[in-house]
Design an enzyme around this catalytic site. Structure first.
Site, PDB file in Angstrom:
ATOM      1  N   HIS A 180      74.444  80.629  24.318  1.00 25.59           N
ATOM      2  CA  HIS A 180      73.817  80.854  23.007  1.00 25.59           C
ATOM      3  C   HIS A 180      72.363  81.260  23.254  1.00 25.59           C
ATOM      4  O   HIS A 180      71.724  80.732  24.178  1.00 25.59           O
ATOM      5  CB  HIS A 180      73.767  79.552  22.183  1.00 25.59           C
ATOM      6  CG  HIS A 180      75.001  79.222  21.413  1.00 25.59           C
ATOM      7  ND1 HIS A 180      75.406  77.913  21.220  1.00 25.59           N
ATOM      8  CD2 HIS A 180      75.892  79.997  20.745  1.00 25.59           C
ATOM      9  CE1 HIS A 180      76.505  77.906  20.484  1.00 25.59           C
ATOM     10  NE2 HIS A 180      76.823  79.159  20.182  1.00 25.59           N
ATOM     11  N   CYS A 274      69.854  72.611  19.381  1.00 27.86           N
ATOM     12  CA  CYS A 274      71.249  72.647  18.938  1.00 27.86           C
ATOM     13  C   CYS A 274      71.507  71.649  17.812  1.00 27.86           C
ATOM     14  O   CYS A 274      72.367  71.874  16.966  1.00 27.86           O
ATOM     15  CB  CYS A 274      72.182  72.296  20.095  1.00 27.86           C
ATOM     16  SG  CYS A 274      72.171  73.460  21.440  1.00 27.86           S
TER      17      CYS A 274
HETATM   18  N1  ARG Z   1      79.705  72.208  22.664  1.00 26.52           N
HETATM   19  C1  ARG Z   1      79.047  73.145  21.804  1.00 26.52           C
HETATM   20  C2  ARG Z   1      79.600  74.544  22.022  1.00 26.52           C
HETATM   21  O1  ARG Z   1      79.868  74.890  23.142  1.00 26.52           O
HETATM   22  C3  ARG Z   1      77.564  73.106  22.014  1.00 26.52           C
HETATM   23  C4  ARG Z   1      76.800  73.905  21.013  1.00 26.52           C
HETATM   24  C5  ARG Z   1      75.336  73.910  21.284  1.00 26.52           C
HETATM   25  N2  ARG Z   1      74.609  74.461  20.222  1.00 26.52           N
HETATM   26  C6  ARG Z   1      73.637  75.383  20.326  1.00 26.52           C
HETATM   27  N3  ARG Z   1      72.942  75.695  19.283  1.00 26.52           N
HETATM   28  N4  ARG Z   1      73.394  75.975  21.468  1.00 26.52           N
HETATM   29  O2  ARG Z   1      79.784  75.302  21.105  1.00 26.52           O
END
Ligand code: ARG
Length: 281
Positions: A180, A274
């Site tokens: 991300h 996150c």
């Molecule tokens: N386990 C989640 C995923 O892989 C973590 C999300 C993390 N969020 C972020 N904004 N980077 O989607």
């Protein structure tokens, strides 16, 4: 935890600070029961009570800084819902809903959108294109930076630009650990970002250099503890306490870094940012 607020007249950079409105989701049902990013290991146990305690500390920091924290009720069976940043992108009171890339998280999109429809925003729009909200969309001043490569479809960048009327800049992510945009780039104030160059394609690195010649460049070590997954109010920067080099860089540039321990939520591949969706009015 109590945070002493420095008087704004004497602190360099503190005029950049704005109070914020955040949405968070308590990790009551947090677990690592599937693996959709390289940080997640279903064989490593998670301490959910500790996750909640650490998350409460993060929430308290925001409250002590004078920010508003709104809560969305967690839903059983959606362990990643704690990562509220992924729930939408909200700019000028308009919410662009998330449409998750993985089936395990798909139901989070409608859950966040339903909540945002009741949040007194000007509008909340369902997305047609796959996008993971503020995980891949970051607002810097009048611009929106948008990540792609692992989760968010570039077609969603166009959709967001049409809906929000802000220029959306596409950036390509190339390292699966930084799946991300908010794992590789932190917005520090309306003109300044920090990023880990190794997470981006050569073309996207060139774009970042052009747009942000004064950016802070983070090291591989600080990126690898998700140090860039930080939340700034323009002056105070909340981030993992493990990112010691980045913390020193922030201090040198006049920011006030506030380190937190989010070791349990790190096991899901997330950190401070996150867990935090900004609702911009
Ligand atoms: N386990 C989640 C995923 O892989 C973590 C999300 C993390 N969020 C972020 N904004 N980077 O989607």
């Amino acid at each position: 935890m109590t945070i002493l607020l420095e008087p704004s007249t004497t602190v360099p950079g503190s005029d950049r600070r704005r109070t914020r409105h955040y949405l968070m989701c308590r990790p009551e049902y947090f677990e690592v029961s599937y693996a959709i990013n390289p940080w997640m290991d279903t064989t490593v146990p998670v301490d959910v009570d500790l996750a909640v305690k650490q998350w409460e500390q993060l929430r308290q920091i925001y409250l002590d800084l004078g920010h508003t924290v709104e809560l969305i009720p967690p839903v059983p069976g959606l362990p990643d819902m704690v990562y509220a940043a992924n729930g939408a992108l909200v700019v000028d009171g308009h919410a662009y809903g998330a449409r998750f890339a993985h089936p395990q998280r798909f139901a989070e999109g409608p859950a966040y959108l339903a909540h945002l429809r009741d949040s007194g925003l000007r509008s909340a729009t369902e997305a047609h294109q796959v996008n993971e909200g503020e995980g891949d969309f970051l607002v810097v001043g009048d611009l929106v930076l948008a990540g792609t490569g692992f989760r968010t479809d570039p077609a969603a960048h166009q959709e967001a630009q049409e809906l929000l009327g802000r220029p959306v800049i596409t950036l390509r992510l190339i390292d699966p650990r930084f799946y991300h945009l908010d794992t590789a780039l932190a917005v520090l104030d309306d003109n300044t970002v920090a990023y880990y160059p190794g997470a981006f394609s050569a073309g996207s690195r060139a774009v970042l250099r052009t747009l942000f010649p004064d950016a802070i460049l983070a090291t591989a070590e600080d990126a690898a503890v998700l140090g860039l997954n930080a939340v700034s109010d323009g002056h105070n920067v909340v981030l993992t306490e493990r990112a010691t080099g980045f913390i020193a860089q922030l201090r040198e540039r006049g920011y006030n870094p506030i380190g937190v321990d989010l070791s349990e939520l790190f096991k899901g591949g997330g950190s401070v940012k996150c867990c935090t969706l900004e609702l911009r009015s």
